[in-house]
Design a protein around this motif. Sequence first.
Motif, mmCIF file in Angstrom:
data_model
loop_
_atom_site.group_PDB
_atom_site.id
_atom_site.type_symbol
_atom_site.label_atom_id
_atom_site.label_comp_id
_atom_site.label_asym_id
_atom_site.label_seq_id
_atom_site.Cartn_x
_atom_site.Cartn_y
_atom_site.Cartn_z
ATOM 1 N N GLY A 264 5.136 -11.141 -6.288
ATOM 2 C CA GLY A 264 3.987 -11.689 -5.580
ATOM 3 C C GLY A 264 4.008 -11.480 -4.087
ATOM 4 N N CYS A 265 5.190 -11.277 -3.511
ATOM 5 C CA CYS A 265 5.278 -11.078 -2.056
ATOM 6 C C CYS A 265 4.892 -9.664 -1.640
ATOM 7 C CB CYS A 265 6.685 -11.405 -1.561
ATOM 8 S SG CYS A 265 7.062 -13.171 -1.597
ATOM 9 N N PHE A 266 4.842 -8.732 -2.595
ATOM 10 C CA PHE A 266 4.462 -7.366 -2.254
ATOM 11 C C PHE A 266 3.006 -7.279 -1.792
ATOM 12 C CE2 PHE A 266 2.925 -3.174 -4.146
ATOM 13 C CZ PHE A 266 3.208 -2.438 -2.996
ATOM 14 N N PRO A 267 2.022 -7.790 -2.545
ATOM 15 C CA PRO A 267 0.641 -7.750 -2.029
ATOM 16 C C PRO A 267 0.459 -8.528 -0.730
ATOM 17 C CG PRO A 267 0.663 -8.225 -4.389
ATOM 18 C CD PRO A 267 2.076 -8.323 -3.918
ATOM 19 N N ILE A 268 1.227 -9.603 -0.563
ATOM 20 C CA ILE A 268 1.160 -10.364 0.694
ATOM 21 C C ILE A 268 1.559 -9.465 1.862
ATOM 22 C CG2 ILE A 268 2.135 -12.313 1.974
ATOM 23 C CD1 ILE A 268 0.365 -13.239 -0.281
ATOM 24 N N THR A 269 2.612 -8.667 1.665
ATOM 25 C CA THR A 269 3.111 -7.782 2.723
ATOM 26 C C THR A 269 2.123 -6.659 3.017
ATOM 27 O OG1 THR A 269 5.344 -8.244 1.904
ATOM 28 C CG2 THR A 269 5.125 -6.464 3.492
ATOM 29 N N LEU A 270 1.469 -6.142 1.975
ATOM 30 C CA LEU A 270 0.500 -5.058 2.176
ATOM 31 C C LEU A 270 -0.624 -5.465 3.123
ATOM 32 C CD1 LEU A 270 0.078 -3.648 -1.462
ATOM 33 C CD2 LEU A 270 1.331 -2.596 0.432
ATOM 34 N N ALA A 271 -0.912 -6.761 3.195
ATOM 35 C CA ALA A 271 -2.025 -7.245 4.019
ATOM 36 C C ALA A 271 -1.608 -7.569 5.440
ATOM 37 C CB ALA A 271 -2.650 -8.482 3.371
ATOM 38 N N THR A 272 -0.307 -7.432 5.764
ATOM 39 C CA THR A 272 0.143 -7.817 7.101
ATOM 40 C C THR A 272 0.956 -6.745 7.829
ATOM 41 O OG1 THR A 272 1.214 -9.599 8.358
ATOM 42 C CG2 THR A 272 2.268 -8.949 6.300
ATOM 43 N N ILE A 273 1.463 -5.725 7.101
ATOM 44 C CA ILE A 273 2.156 -4.606 7.746
ATOM 45 C C ILE A 273 1.475 -3.317 7.317
ATOM 46 C CG2 ILE A 273 4.351 -3.476 8.224
ATOM 47 C CD1 ILE A 273 5.813 -5.881 7.150
ATOM 48 N N PRO A 274 0.859 -2.583 8.221
ATOM 49 C CA PRO A 274 0.232 -1.310 7.844
ATOM 50 C C PRO A 274 1.267 -0.324 7.301
ATOM 51 C CG PRO A 274 -0.556 -2.045 9.992
ATOM 52 C CD PRO A 274 0.599 -2.928 9.631
ATOM 53 N N SER A 275 0.891 0.393 6.253
ATOM 54 C CA SER A 275 1.795 1.330 5.588
ATOM 55 C C SER A 275 1.546 2.760 6.048
ATOM 56 C CB SER A 275 1.595 1.289 4.065
ATOM 57 O OG SER A 275 1.810 0.004 3.548
ATOM 58 N N VAL A 276 2.612 3.561 6.032
ATOM 59 C CA VAL A 276 2.522 5.021 6.093
ATOM 60 C C VAL A 276 3.360 5.513 4.919
ATOM 61 C CG1 VAL A 276 2.820 7.112 7.464
ATOM 62 C CG2 VAL A 276 2.390 4.928 8.616
ATOM 63 N N ASN A 277 2.707 5.875 3.835
ATOM 64 C CA ASN A 277 3.403 6.154 2.580
ATOM 65 C C ASN A 277 3.486 7.646 2.278
ATOM 66 O OD1 ASN A 277 3.759 3.424 2.047
ATOM 67 N ND2 ASN A 277 1.896 3.266 0.819
ATOM 68 N N MET A 278 4.532 7.998 1.542
ATOM 69 C CA MET A 278 4.660 9.353 0.994
ATOM 70 C C MET A 278 5.137 9.236 -0.447
ATOM 71 S SD MET A 278 4.103 12.452 1.228
ATOM 72 C CE MET A 278 3.482 12.337 2.907
ATOM 73 N N TRP A 279 4.496 9.972 -1.333
ATOM 74 C CA TRP A 279 4.821 9.811 -2.743
ATOM 75 C C TRP A 279 6.076 10.548 -3.142
ATOM 76 C CZ3 TRP A 279 1.536 12.634 -6.961
ATOM 77 C CH2 TRP A 279 1.381 13.989 -6.655
ATOM 78 N N ASP A 280 6.629 10.148 -4.288
ATOM 79 C CA ASP A 280 7.756 10.846 -4.899
ATOM 80 C C ASP A 280 7.496 10.911 -6.407
ATOM 81 O OD1 ASP A 280 10.074 12.332 -4.473
ATOM 82 O OD2 ASP A 280 11.390 10.641 -4.837
ATOM 83 N N ASP A 281 8.510 11.161 -7.210
ATOM 84 C CA ASP A 281 8.236 11.451 -8.618
ATOM 85 C C ASP A 281 7.691 10.255 -9.395
ATOM 86 O OD1 ASP A 281 10.775 10.300 -8.290
ATOM 87 O OD2 ASP A 281 11.632 11.312 -10.031
#
Length: 678
Positions: A264-281
Amino acid sequence: MSITVANWFDDWDTKLLYQALVLDSTTAPAVPPIPPVGLVVGPVLRLKDINYNTMLYRVSILLCVKNQVILPAPVFEWFSGPAEFTSLPFLLTTGFLPATLIFTGNIGADVYQFYRYDLDYPLPNDDVMIRYTLDTLTQPNWRFFVPSKTTNSNTAIFSCNGYSPNVNTQKFHGSLWFDMLNKHSKIHYNQMLGLGDQIYSDMVRYNCPPVQQWWAMDPIQKRNKILTAAELQQIDEFFLLNYIEWFGYGYWIGNTPNSQTTQGCFPITLATIPSVNMWDDHDTIDGFGSYPNWFQKTNVFSNLGQISFKYYMLFQHHVNITNPVDFLSDEQWVLGVTPGPYVQQLSHSIFTRLGPDIALLSADCRTERTIGHVLHESTYDVFFNRLTTEFQSMPFTHLYVVLGVPVAYPRLIWLLWIFGAPLASTLKWFSKRGLYGKDLTNKASGELEILSNIKDQWVAFNHWKERNRFLRRLQHFAKRNSVRVSLVSGDAHLGFVGRLYGTEFSVKNDAVHDWRLMFNVVSSAIVNAPVSNGSAIALQKKANKPLKFDGDTAQDVVPLFDVDALDNGVKRTNTGFYNKRNWGDLIPAENVIATEYIQNILKIEPGKFVLPRKISEDDPKGWNCEDEIAQVKNNIPYEITDNCIIATLHVEKDTYNINSETSFFSTPIPELARYFSL
């Protein structure tokens, strides 16, 4: 609650607010907690870039609403003010962002609409906090922090954000997302780098009927199978639902009764720290890109890559791949020249500044990947052309290069010789018949499972020369421009800091002049189970002897993990690799000194030296800075300077403790002194 000057500096008590969410880390309801109507994902923040030519901080916000086609998009209002408490009078700046409908998807009769809000915020003179509302409502975590035009930003790093299908999640009662939130409330991370596997989609082979059926076919049937329109829709719906469940609720159920979690803390974090993501397998399926060419090119497996790429771009980059402006023209992208053979799209690497002195190149190492190469040679040329252009426009002193799979990693070449030799045929024969090691063989490709994992590594023989060419070009870029290059990776399911260094400089303990010095900070996994003790020991034994990179450069591992993560003082023999869950951060030394919470722990002093090691929060000496420190075996002391970066791996103390506490294991990343020629 309305946002005003009077409540601007509210008490954002993350422990009080989110501790209860950790209790669900080992459970998940039988039915996903997705409501029949309304907001189902978001807000999800993404940093597009920080541009010092336009002096703009560009961020996007993604929302997904369900079954609201006749209703207008939510109204997004933002407020900006001081990031730190001040007793001086101040005013709030406010504004509204228009909503752009970027995608509409369907799962059965349900309609999901995706709205993006784009904020181009002028870089401020002082650090700023931005809080926001949706339809006049707000939440305590709906805030983020914008660095000033002179501030180098604080960066969190993570990878392997999910579980493999059969992991026993009952062993992991804590949540490292909770730990990150607790530290973010005090440190203020300006962005977090997703290093790969932000979502695990491996359940597609069990929960998606067309893929499940195909997986059980013999090789000839696999080659000949062509998906129908209805089957393609089923795969499309699997990936859409998987993202909604994970990014919206942290919800996941695996293959066994003990394989389930609600992070549950993952969606909370998505709304407060902007992401710069890169995918993997795992954002597609385990090992994608490293299977045999015939297997990768089958209609079913290549469609897995293409559909997962569509939703990766949507959820993680807020882009619809059918929009050529967003997908191909935005200045954040560093596009490859040749489409990947399986995904059939151009690779999308990312360049942005993370401050006036820090640049980021996040390399897309999955889209073009085959067994024979990670990236086309032309893509490397594009990288260095872009880096040169950006440096000439505005020089930087630190470059973070995100490469999802570790680069400075022990070579386990002997495994390839063993499992690629006649022994492999014997093992596969027994495995396929269930007589021995029935899980050794990948049921789809027929390869030994360990082979596809090893072939995915930069240090495998099939990628070794390519790796070395890339590293040499990075070293020459570093020397030519006096830029300290640091590699940032995930994937490995343990934490470590690999190191390449110039042998002439290590003897003199002269890191600030060592242009060959590159740290590979590896943080993995924030959610998934770590590797076994036996695997960590094997890596340590291999790393005990430095690897010759060339005549002047050696490779080893920083002996960072001197004592146990638990505060028991127990010495560790495996000082190079820690097989516990972890996440990390990269914080400029000047920010450490200016931030009371972290400076009270580290107590760093510019001009003094430290050894990479654990720093206990209750140690009155902190990092124990000294004017001089002797090198202890291969543990090299580094000087704290104003322009160095403090790299920390936050290692979980106790997997059964819901407090989810971690220990600091830190090393400086020295700046690089000025060179004038090669």
